[in-house]
Design a protein around this motif. Structure first.
Motif, PDB file in Angstrom:
ATOM      1  N   SER A 161     -47.034  14.100-115.914  1.00 15.45           N
ATOM      2  CA  SER A 161     -47.067  13.376-114.644  1.00 15.45           C
ATOM      3  C   SER A 161     -47.050  14.373-113.479  1.00 15.45           C
ATOM      4  CB  SER A 161     -45.875  12.425-114.536  1.00 15.45           C
ATOM      5  OG  SER A 161     -44.705  13.106-114.124  1.00 15.45           O
ATOM      6  N   PRO A 162     -47.657  14.010-112.344  1.00 15.32           N
ATOM      7  CA  PRO A 162     -47.675  14.923-111.193  1.00 15.32           C
ATOM      8  C   PRO A 162     -46.284  15.368-110.750  1.00 15.32           C
ATOM      9  CG  PRO A 162     -49.227  13.118-110.853  1.00 15.32           C
ATOM     10  CD  PRO A 162     -48.449  12.788-112.095  1.00 15.32           C
ATOM     11  N   LEU A 163     -45.308  14.468-110.825  1.00 15.41           N
ATOM     12  CA  LEU A 163     -43.964  14.842-110.403  1.00 15.41           C
ATOM     13  C   LEU A 163     -43.299  15.761-111.421  1.00 15.41           C
ATOM     14  CD1 LEU A 163     -42.722  11.505-108.824  1.00 15.41           C
ATOM     15  CD2 LEU A 163     -43.011  13.693-107.662  1.00 15.41           C
ATOM     16  N   GLN A 164     -43.559  15.546-112.707  1.00 12.24           N
ATOM     17  CA  GLN A 164     -43.068  16.498-113.707  1.00 12.24           C
ATOM     18  C   GLN A 164     -43.612  17.890-113.405  1.00 12.24           C
ATOM     19  OE1 GLN A 164     -44.446  14.452-117.295  1.00 12.24           O
ATOM     20  NE2 GLN A 164     -42.367  14.397-118.059  1.00 12.24           N
ATOM     21  N   GLU A 165     -44.897  17.959-113.108  1.00  9.96           N
ATOM     22  CA  GLU A 165     -45.543  19.240-112.830  1.00  9.96           C
ATOM     23  C   GLU A 165     -44.934  19.905-111.599  1.00  9.96           C
ATOM     24  OE1 GLU A 165     -50.138  20.893-112.822  1.00  9.96           O
ATOM     25  OE2 GLU A 165     -49.724  18.936-111.919  1.00  9.96           O
ATOM     26  N   LYS A 166     -44.737  19.134-110.547  1.00  9.07           N
ATOM     27  CA  LYS A 166     -44.180  19.702-109.309  1.00  9.07           C
ATOM     28  C   LYS A 166     -42.774  20.267-109.522  1.00  9.07           C
ATOM     29  CE  LYS A 166     -47.133  19.357-105.855  1.00  9.07           C
ATOM     30  NZ  LYS A 166     -46.879  18.927-104.502  1.00  9.07           N
ATOM     31  N   LEU A 167     -42.026  19.662-110.418  1.00  2.93           N
ATOM     32  CA  LEU A 167     -40.630  20.038-110.591  1.00  2.93           C
ATOM     33  C   LEU A 167     -40.463  21.447-111.159  1.00  2.93           C
ATOM     34  CD1 LEU A 167     -37.855  18.892-110.055  1.00  2.93           C
ATOM     35  CD2 LEU A 167     -37.911  17.750-112.269  1.00  2.93           C
ATOM     36  N   PHE A 168     -41.436  21.917-111.945  1.00  3.94           N
ATOM     37  CA  PHE A 168     -41.258  23.269-112.495  1.00  3.94           C
ATOM     38  C   PHE A 168     -42.382  24.237-112.145  1.00  3.94           C
ATOM     39  CE2 PHE A 168     -43.669  21.167-115.854  1.00  3.94           C
ATOM     40  CZ  PHE A 168     -44.502  22.152-116.363  1.00  3.94           C
ATOM     41  N   ASN A 402     -41.717  18.009-104.557  1.00  3.03           N
ATOM     42  CA  ASN A 402     -42.977  17.306-104.359  1.00  3.03           C
ATOM     43  C   ASN A 402     -43.717  17.808-103.110  1.00  3.03           C
ATOM     44  OD1 ASN A 402     -44.858  15.274-105.141  1.00  3.03           O
ATOM     45  ND2 ASN A 402     -44.063  13.919-103.563  1.00  3.03           N
ATOM     46  N   LYS A 403     -42.961  18.358-102.168  1.00  2.00           N
ATOM     47  CA  LYS A 403     -43.557  18.827-100.916  1.00  2.00           C
ATOM     48  C   LYS A 403     -44.067  20.267-101.007  1.00  2.00           C
ATOM     49  CE  LYS A 403     -40.458  15.826 -98.272  1.00  2.00           C
ATOM     50  NZ  LYS A 403     -39.212  15.770 -97.468  1.00  2.00           N
ATOM     51  N   LEU A 404     -43.813  20.925-102.131  1.00  4.93           N
ATOM     52  CA  LEU A 404     -44.185  22.333-102.281  1.00  4.93           C
ATOM     53  C   LEU A 404     -45.532  22.466-102.999  1.00  4.93           C
ATOM     54  CD1 LEU A 404     -40.711  23.736-103.415  1.00  4.93           C
ATOM     55  CD2 LEU A 404     -41.736  23.907-101.138  1.00  4.93           C
ATOM     56  N   PRO A 405     -46.254  23.565-102.763  1.00  6.62           N
ATOM     57  CA  PRO A 405     -47.545  23.765-103.433  1.00  6.62           C
ATOM     58  C   PRO A 405     -47.358  24.189-104.892  1.00  6.62           C
ATOM     59  CG  PRO A 405     -47.037  25.664-102.061  1.00  6.62           C
ATOM     60  CD  PRO A 405     -45.967  24.646-101.782  1.00  6.62           C
ATOM     61  N   LEU A 406     -48.329  23.801-105.749  1.00  5.32           N
ATOM     62  CA  LEU A 406     -48.316  24.235-107.143  1.00  5.32           C
ATOM     63  C   LEU A 406     -48.646  25.718-107.222  1.00  5.32           C
ATOM     64  CD1 LEU A 406     -50.205  21.295-108.902  1.00  5.32           C
ATOM     65  CD2 LEU A 406     -47.769  21.818-109.055  1.00  5.32           C
TER      66      LEU A 406
END
Length: 424
Positions: A161-168, A402-406
């Motif tokens: 999920s996009p939020l899973q990805e953003k978290l790490f 969520n507000k930070l870049p990948l």
């Protein structure tokens, strides 16, 4: 603590070696040579989570780690609760998403970081792990900023999920994340290939932090005791536990708890359409299909690494695999289950919904059911909102990332490319 390689029992290691090494020869998993029978279960269940967990882990690990160090490791790792919530008559949820990355992996990831920092010795360490969703965040946050430890996390591009990805994937520093153009099983295979490369292992001090590492597995044993502690003595006598299962580390930890003497009547392995184990238990044929993407992406695993540990426990305890319950839900059935939970006043997410529904379908009269909620609903914000027709606020832990870049790199499923990347 003595452990052996399930594939090559002649390879014996202690706890520190198993933590540092991760995998044994020929990708074999380490497993405790003996598991004690705890005689003071009721006394243990009367204790608070941290104090109880200190005693359980001290019994398992032995005197290899001094008591004061082990107690500090547990205290530093388990800084959040694991409450049990009533969902329906005789059905309860063990909520394992109250840690810093809102998933059950926080228990194992944080304890492993403490363990590795304690037993690491000299030299550089590179943690290489694959994630189908929640492991990545738990490991990244547990090891973030630790000196001389670099972390590389592989995940299937577009399949978490996009939020899973953003978290790490927004931390940077000593955390490198790589989106692999393949599925989770391919990511896991790349990790195994790296561990089979002895020259690479030595060059970068390779270690793994997913549920194959024994320190993570032992930490997870503790929250099964915490669940039982919140139920009545009568409920514990007929307790059935449904575990949402992907790589099967969570179920393995529960079976270890039962081996230690925790009164659990039976377990149910609950999966999604990646149903290798339920089909195996029905037919006796191990026939993994190609992994398919589902709503419950952390369980999108067709070749679960920890299954060999499950079978080892059943064999050693004289249990029959026919005693292990199982069930699988497709995405449509998962949506129906999630709606049913919400109609009863309980907000869940796809993994917990599967565990709930399979439990509900198989629970017998007089039994108390417990299912594991492995992640916060907001980690699957898009799908939960669509299915339930609601709007979910983001917890602070998610909102800030969520507000930070990948910061991820992207890579094809090619070990030679990964090898060069790790040696950079």
């Amino acid at each position: 603590m003595n452990l052996y390689n399930i594939k090559h029992p002649e390879q014996q290691v202690n706890f520190a070696q198993a933590v540092r090494q991760g995998l044994g020869k020929d990708q074999g998993l380490f497993f405790p040579a003996t598991l004690p029978q705890l005689s003071n279960i009721d006394e243990l269940l009367a204790l608070p989570l941290v104090e109880r967990s200190q005693k359980i882990l001290a019994t398992l690990i032995g005197d290899e780690i001094p008591a004061d160090k082990l107690n500090a490791m547990v205290k530093n790792a388990f800084t959040f609760p694991a409450p049990v919530a009533k969902v329906a008559d005789n059905i309860y949820a063990l909520e394992l998403f109250h840690g810093p990355t809102l998933a059950f992996k926080d228990f194992g990831g944080r304890f492993m970081a403490q363990a590795l920092a304690t037993v690491r010795g000299d030299g550089k360490i590179t943690i290489l792990t694959a994630t189908s969703g929640d492991t990545g965040a738990a490991v990244a946050h547990a090891f973030y900023g630790l000196e001389n430890i670099e972390v590389v996390i592989l995940y299937p591009k577009g399949k978490i999920s996009p939020l899973q990805e953003k978290l790490f994937c927004t931390l940077g520093g000593n955390i490198r994340t790589v989106a692999i153009n393949a599925d989770f099983d391919a990511c896991q295979t790349l990790v195994k290939q790296a561990f089979d490369d002895e020259e690479l292992r030595q060059a970068i001090g390779l270690n793994s932090a997913n549920s194959i590492n024994i320190s993570r597995l032992l930490a997870q044993v503790c929250y099964y005791f915490e669940a039982a502690a919140q139920l009545t003595a009568e409920q514990r006598q007929n307790l059935v536990v449904s575990v949402p299962s992907g790589n099967f580390g969570n179920l393995t930890a529960g079976l270890i708890a039962k081996t230690l003497g925790l009164p659990i009547k039976r377990f149910i392995a609950s999966t999604n359409a990646n149903d290798t184990v339920p089909r195996y238990l029905q037919t006796g044929e191990w026939q993994p299909n190609a992994t398919v993407a589902t709503l419950s992406n952390a369980m999108d695993v067709s070749r679960p690494n920890n299954w060999s540990r499950v079978e080892e426990l059943f064999k050693r305890n004289g249990w029959q695999l026919s005693e292990l319950g199982s069930g699988a839900l497709n995405d449509a059935e998962t949506e129906t289950a999630l709606k049913a939970q919400y109609a009863q006043g309980y907000l869940c997410e796809p993994h917990g919904a599967i565990a709930y529904q399979v439990l509900k379908d198989q629970l017998q009269e007089g039994e108390t059911g417990l299912f594991l909620c492995t992640a916060h609903p907001a980690k699957f914000k898009e799908s939960v909102e669509r299915i339930l027709g609601i709007e979910l606020p983001l917890p602070d832990a998610l909102d800030k990332h969520n507000k930070l870049p990948l910061l991820s790199d992207e890579m094809d499923n090619d070990f030679a490319i990964l090898r060069a990347y790790l040696l950079k």
